[in-house]
Scaffold this active site. Structure first.
Site, short mmCIF file in Angstrom:
data_model
loop_
_atom_site.label_atom_id
_atom_site.label_comp_id
_atom_site.label_asym_id
_atom_site.label_seq_id
_atom_site.Cartn_x
_atom_site.Cartn_y
_atom_site.Cartn_z
N LYS A 46 12.28 -18.83 -8.54
CA LYS A 46 11.97 -17.76 -8.76
C LYS A 46 11.48 -16.71 -7.63
O LYS A 46 11.44 -15.16 -8.15
CB LYS A 46 11.27 -17.63 -9.43
N GLY A 47 10.64 -16.82 -6.35
CA GLY A 47 9.96 -16.04 -4.94
C GLY A 47 10.62 -14.44 -4.55
O GLY A 47 9.97 -13.60 -5.06
N GLU A 103 15.45 -14.58 0.18
CA GLU A 103 14.44 -15.76 -0.13
C GLU A 103 13.30 -15.42 0.45
O GLU A 103 12.94 -14.66 0.83
CB GLU A 103 14.75 -16.84 0.71
N ASP A 104 12.20 -15.53 -0.29
CA ASP A 104 10.75 -15.51 -0.21
C ASP A 104 10.00 -15.59 1.49
O ASP A 104 9.16 -14.54 2.45
CB ASP A 104 9.82 -15.12 -1.23
N ASP A 107 9.23 -21.62 5.19
CA ASP A 107 7.86 -22.58 5.77
C ASP A 107 8.27 -23.61 6.56
O ASP A 107 8.87 -23.42 7.72
CB ASP A 107 7.06 -22.39 4.44
N LYS A 135 6.72 -18.42 7.87
CA LYS A 135 6.14 -19.55 8.81
C LYS A 135 6.18 -19.83 10.11
O LYS A 135 6.67 -21.04 9.50
CB LYS A 135 4.98 -19.83 7.30
N PHE A 156 -1.86 -19.55 3.27
CA PHE A 156 -1.26 -19.33 2.13
C PHE A 156 -1.53 -18.25 1.12
O PHE A 156 -1.99 -17.89 1.00
CB PHE A 156 -1.46 -20.68 1.34
N VAL A 157 0.07 -17.62 1.19
CA VAL A 157 0.11 -16.33 0.44
C VAL A 157 0.72 -16.81 -0.99
O VAL A 157 0.87 -17.29 -1.42
CB VAL A 157 1.12 -15.32 1.45
N ASP A 163 4.21 -17.70 -5.53
CA ASP A 163 2.97 -17.66 -7.23
C ASP A 163 2.23 -18.74 -6.40
O ASP A 163 1.89 -19.08 -5.21
CB ASP A 163 3.45 -18.40 -7.85
N ARG A 169 2.43 -13.66 -9.12
CA ARG A 169 4.01 -13.52 -8.95
C ARG A 169 3.99 -11.75 -8.78
O ARG A 169 4.53 -10.89 -7.88
CB ARG A 169 5.50 -13.57 -8.85
P1 IMP Z 1 9.69 -24.60 2.47
O1 IMP Z 1 11.81 -25.54 2.39
O2 IMP Z 1 8.62 -24.84 3.37
O3 IMP Z 1 10.69 -23.92 4.17
O4 IMP Z 1 9.16 -24.14 1.68
C1 IMP Z 1 9.72 -22.99 1.45
C2 IMP Z 1 9.85 -22.71 0.06
O5 IMP Z 1 7.85 -22.83 -0.23
C3 IMP Z 1 9.15 -21.40 -0.48
O6 IMP Z 1 10.56 -20.59 -1.29
C4 IMP Z 1 7.61 -21.13 -1.62
O7 IMP Z 1 8.45 -21.47 -3.36
C5 IMP Z 1 6.97 -22.31 -1.04
N1 IMP Z 1 5.65 -21.83 -0.18
C6 IMP Z 1 6.03 -21.71 1.22
N2 IMP Z 1 4.53 -21.50 1.71
C7 IMP Z 1 4.14 -20.63 0.71
C8 IMP Z 1 3.11 -19.47 0.61
O8 IMP Z 1 1.68 -19.77 1.96
N3 IMP Z 1 2.70 -19.23 -0.64
C9 IMP Z 1 3.61 -19.45 -1.78
N4 IMP Z 1 4.44 -20.04 -1.45
C10 IMP Z 1 4.99 -20.27 -0.15
MG MG Z 2 10.17 -20.46 -3.31
#
Ligand code: IMP
Ligand code: MG
Length: 186
Positions: A46-47, A103-104, A107, A135, A156-157, A163, A169
């Site tokens: 939902k981000g 995408e939001d 990470d 990130k 962490f944001v 969220d 959100r």
């Molecule tokens: P990844 O698979 O580790 O790249 O994670 C991506 C997902 O993790 C994003 O779509 C977010 O939902 C969540 N996420 C990663 N970092 C943060 C953060 O700092 N705040 C909130 N959600 C995050």
């Molecule tokens: Mg997400």
């Protein structure tokens, strides 16, 4: 009741004005790059919902919008497991379409890696990625990012679509959580 934003907020990393300005720039860049084509925006729920709503206002090539929901994190957990599940798939086929994933945040990269493999197998005409936040320091899987709003440090944001346990959100800015705040609530 979840705590008020000011109780958990350390500082505002990106305020609404710079957010809007950067998103307008991304929209103009996307408009230029896809000139003469039609585009399909795929938002990851939902981000991405606030980012998508604002970004598409600045995209001036004809485009459709679809969404998918994927989960990488167990409820409340902070680390991406690499175990990515599709909770809701796209409604329309993407074969032959110019697809831009919205995408939001990227990470570890596990979520996007999974989504890219899944969508590539459906033979779109092109497949690119637009993320509001990157990130980069946390990356575990290399991901080619075509459009990046902001590269951010390893903090962490929350806010502007992102969220903490599904809350916050709606905030118009992106904020950093105070050190010592428990994000897990398991
Ligand atoms: P990844 O698979 O580790 O790249 O994670 C991506 C997902 O993790 C994003 O779509 C977010 O939902 C969540 N996420 C990663 N970092 C943060 C953060 O700092 N705040 C909130 N959600 C995050
Ligand atoms: Mg997400």
């Amino acid at each position: 009741m979840p705590p008020q934003p000011h109780e958990i907020l350390d500082y505002i990393l990106i305020d609404s004005n710079p957010l809007r300005a950067r998103i307008a720039e991304l929209g103009r860049q996307i408009t230029a790059d896809y000139q003469g084509q039609t585009l399909m925006l795929v938002g990851i729920l939902k981000g991405s919902m606030l980012f998508m709503a604002d970004l598409m206002r600045y995209i001036e090539v004809p485009h459709t919008v679809d969404f998918m929901d994927v989960s990488a994190y167990g409820a409340g957990a902070r680390q991406s497991s690499g175990d990515v599940r599709i909770l809701m798939d796209l409604h329309s086929p993407i074969e032959g379409q110019h697809v831009l994933i919205v995408e939001d945040i990227i990470d570890s990269g596990h979520t996007m890696d999974h989504v890219l493999r899944l969508l590539q197998a459906r033979r779109p005409a092109s497949l690119k990625v637009c993320t509001l936040l990157d990130k980069a320091e946390r990356r575990e899987v290399p991901i080619k990012l075509d459009y990046v709003g902001f590269e951010i440090p390893n903090v962490f944001v929350f806010g502007y679509g992102l969220d903490i346990d599904e809350y916050y959100r709606n905030l118009p800015y992106i904020a950093v959580v105070k050190p010592g705040i428990d994000l897990s609530h398991e």
